[in-house]
Scaffold this motif. Structure first.
Motif, PDB file in Angstrom:
ATOM      1  N   VAL A  41       0.846  -1.198   0.000  1.00  0.00           N
ATOM      2  CA  VAL A  41       0.000   0.000   0.000  1.00  0.00           C
ATOM      3  C   VAL A  41       0.881   1.248   0.000  1.00  0.00           C
ATOM      4  O   VAL A  41       0.631   2.193  -0.752  1.00  0.00           O
ATOM      5  N   LYS A  42       1.927   1.267   0.801  1.00  0.00           N
ATOM      6  CA  LYS A  42       2.818   2.428   0.840  1.00  0.00           C
ATOM      7  C   LYS A  42       3.454   2.655  -0.529  1.00  0.00           C
ATOM      8  O   LYS A  42       3.483   3.777  -1.034  1.00  0.00           O
ATOM      9  N   GLY A  48       1.632   6.564  -6.935  1.00  0.00           N
ATOM     10  CA  GLY A  48       0.556   7.442  -7.369  1.00  0.00           C
ATOM     11  C   GLY A  48       0.880   8.908  -7.168  1.00  0.00           C
ATOM     12  O   GLY A  48       0.569   9.748  -8.016  1.00  0.00           O
ATOM     13  N   ARG A  49       1.536   9.201  -6.071  1.00  0.00           N
ATOM     14  CA  ARG A  49       1.903  10.600  -5.802  1.00  0.00           C
ATOM     15  C   ARG A  49       2.909  11.098  -6.824  1.00  0.00           C
ATOM     16  O   ARG A  49       2.893  12.260  -7.205  1.00  0.00           O
ATOM     17  N   ARG A  50       3.795  10.205  -7.280  1.00  0.00           N
ATOM     18  CA  ARG A  50       4.770  10.603  -8.281  1.00  0.00           C
ATOM     19  C   ARG A  50       4.086  11.103  -9.540  1.00  0.00           C
ATOM     20  O   ARG A  50       4.602  11.966 -10.225  1.00  0.00           O
ATOM     21  N   GLY A  51       2.903  10.557  -9.843  1.00  0.00           N
ATOM     22  CA  GLY A  51       2.159  11.006 -11.012  1.00  0.00           C
ATOM     23  C   GLY A  51       1.805  12.480 -10.952  1.00  0.00           C
ATOM     24  O   GLY A  51       1.651  13.129 -11.975  1.00  0.00           O
ATOM     25  N   PHE A  52       1.684  13.030  -9.742  1.00  0.00           N
ATOM     26  CA  PHE A  52       1.366  14.444  -9.601  1.00  0.00           C
ATOM     27  C   PHE A  52       2.511  15.333 -10.053  1.00  0.00           C
ATOM     28  O   PHE A  52       2.314  16.495 -10.364  1.00  0.00           O
ATOM     29  N   LEU A  53       3.712  14.794 -10.108  1.00  0.00           N
ATOM     30  CA  LEU A  53       4.846  15.591 -10.571  1.00  0.00           C
ATOM     31  C   LEU A  53       4.692  15.964 -12.041  1.00  0.00           C
ATOM     32  O   LEU A  53       5.303  16.898 -12.518  1.00  0.00           O
ATOM     33  N   ASP A  54       3.854  15.219 -12.775  1.00  0.00           N
ATOM     34  CA  ASP A  54       3.640  15.493 -14.184  1.00  0.00           C
ATOM     35  C   ASP A  54       2.664  16.644 -14.410  1.00  0.00           C
ATOM     36  O   ASP A  54       2.488  17.084 -15.532  1.00  0.00           O
ATOM     37  N   ALA A  55       2.016  17.112 -13.337  1.00  0.00           N
ATOM     38  CA  ALA A  55       1.036  18.193 -13.472  1.00  0.00           C
ATOM     39  C   ALA A  55       1.729  19.469 -13.921  1.00  0.00           C
ATOM     40  O   ALA A  55       2.869  19.734 -13.543  1.00  0.00           O
ATOM     41  N   PRO A  56       1.054  20.290 -14.731  1.00  0.00           N
ATOM     42  CA  PRO A  56       1.666  21.541 -15.179  1.00  0.00           C
ATOM     43  C   PRO A  56       1.935  22.460 -14.002  1.00  0.00           C
ATOM     44  O   PRO A  56       1.156  22.487 -13.050  1.00  0.00           O
ATOM     45  N   PRO A  57       3.034  23.181 -14.033  1.00  0.00           N
ATOM     46  CA  PRO A  57       3.358  24.073 -12.918  1.00  0.00           C
ATOM     47  C   PRO A  57       2.332  25.191 -12.818  1.00  0.00           C
ATOM     48  O   PRO A  57       1.998  25.809 -13.811  1.00  0.00           O
ATOM     49  N   ASP A  58       1.835  25.409 -11.586  1.00  0.00           N
ATOM     50  CA  ASP A  58       0.884  26.498 -11.391  1.00  0.00           C
ATOM     51  C   ASP A  58       1.247  27.333 -10.176  1.00  0.00           C
ATOM     52  O   ASP A  58       0.509  28.194  -9.773  1.00  0.00           O
ATOM     53  N   LEU A  95      11.377  12.263  -1.304  1.00  0.00           N
ATOM     54  CA  LEU A  95      10.072  12.354  -1.955  1.00  0.00           C
ATOM     55  C   LEU A  95       9.312  13.589  -1.470  1.00  0.00           C
ATOM     56  O   LEU A  95       8.716  14.318  -2.263  1.00  0.00           O
ATOM     57  N   GLU A  96       9.345  13.835  -0.177  1.00  0.00           N
ATOM     58  CA  GLU A  96       8.668  15.008   0.387  1.00  0.00           C
ATOM     59  C   GLU A  96       9.246  16.299  -0.188  1.00  0.00           C
ATOM     60  O   GLU A  96       8.510  17.226  -0.536  1.00  0.00           O
ATOM     61  N   ALA A  97      10.562  16.364  -0.321  1.00  0.00           N
ATOM     62  CA  ALA A  97      11.191  17.564  -0.873  1.00  0.00           C
ATOM     63  C   ALA A  97      10.791  17.785  -2.328  1.00  0.00           C
ATOM     64  O   ALA A  97      10.617  18.930  -2.765  1.00  0.00           O
ATOM     65  N   LEU A  98      10.605  16.710  -3.084  1.00  0.00           N
ATOM     66  CA  LEU A  98      10.264  16.828  -4.498  1.00  0.00           C
ATOM     67  C   LEU A  98       8.782  17.079  -4.734  1.00  0.00           C
ATOM     68  O   LEU A  98       8.397  17.610  -5.771  1.00  0.00           O
ATOM     69  N   THR A  99       7.927  16.687  -3.800  1.00  0.00           N
ATOM     70  CA  THR A  99       6.488  16.847  -3.979  1.00  0.00           C
ATOM     71  C   THR A  99       5.917  17.921  -3.071  1.00  0.00           C
ATOM     72  O   THR A  99       4.713  17.975  -2.867  1.00  0.00           O
ATOM     73  N   ASP A 100       6.769  18.766  -2.572  1.00  0.00           N
ATOM     74  CA  ASP A 100       6.369  19.828  -1.657  1.00  0.00           C
ATOM     75  C   ASP A 100       5.178  20.609  -2.212  1.00  0.00           C
ATOM     76  O   ASP A 100       5.147  20.976  -3.374  1.00  0.00           O
ATOM     77  N   ARG A 101       4.176  20.779  -1.382  1.00  0.00           N
ATOM     78  CA  ARG A 101       3.004  21.606  -1.650  1.00  0.00           C
ATOM     79  C   ARG A 101       1.995  20.981  -2.609  1.00  0.00           C
ATOM     80  O   ARG A 101       1.038  21.633  -2.991  1.00  0.00           O
ATOM     81  N   ILE A 102       2.140  19.727  -3.010  1.00  0.00           N
ATOM     82  CA  ILE A 102       1.164  19.142  -3.928  1.00  0.00           C
ATOM     83  C   ILE A 102      -0.223  19.097  -3.290  1.00  0.00           C
ATOM     84  O   ILE A 102      -1.223  19.335  -3.960  1.00  0.00           O
TER      85      ILE A 102
END
Length: 133
Positions: A41-42, A48-58, A95-102
């Protein structure tokens, strides 16, 4: 107590509810991969969270994840930059440093979409859905 700028790496419990058939599917897949259900599960949540890195920068903090080079593209540069600042990070800290503020970005986006009446939250169905026109 954790000092400012430090990451709390202590372990905590997360509990969720899901249909029995889904738990069985997860357990079967975890067994096939030689993982405990908790590890499975982890790993799936983190993937799945890594997929959010593909989101356009806003936001100013967001940066694109260009994977066109087959080796992580811009993500490689981001990893290098984070490790220049904090030389020793475990997987979760990195991972936390790379996905900060998602989470903040997702919450803001959902609020905007709800304000525009394009998405609504259904308590009855336990999630967000598109508003049909």
């Amino acid at each position: 107590m954790v000092a400012d700028g430090e990451v709390d790496t202590s372990r905590v419990t997360v509990k969720t509810y899901l249909p029995a058939y889904q738990k069985e599917q997860w357990q079967e897949h975890a067994d096939q991969l030689g993982m405990s259900q908790s590890e499975y599960v982890k790993a799936m949540v983190q993937a799945g969270r890594r997929g959010f890195l593909d989101a356009p920068p806003d936001t100013a903090e967001a940066q694109p994840d260009d994977d066109t080079e087959g080796s992580g593209g811009d993500l490689r540069e981001r990893v290098m930059a984070v490790l220049e600042t904090d030389q020793h990070l475990d997987w979760d800290e990195l991972l936390e440093a790379l996905t900060d503020r998602i989470e903040d970005r997702l919450e803001d986006t959902l609020a905007d979409l709800q304000d525009e009446n394009r998405v609504r939250y259904s308590g009855r169905h336990g999630g967000y859905t598109l508003v049909e026109e």
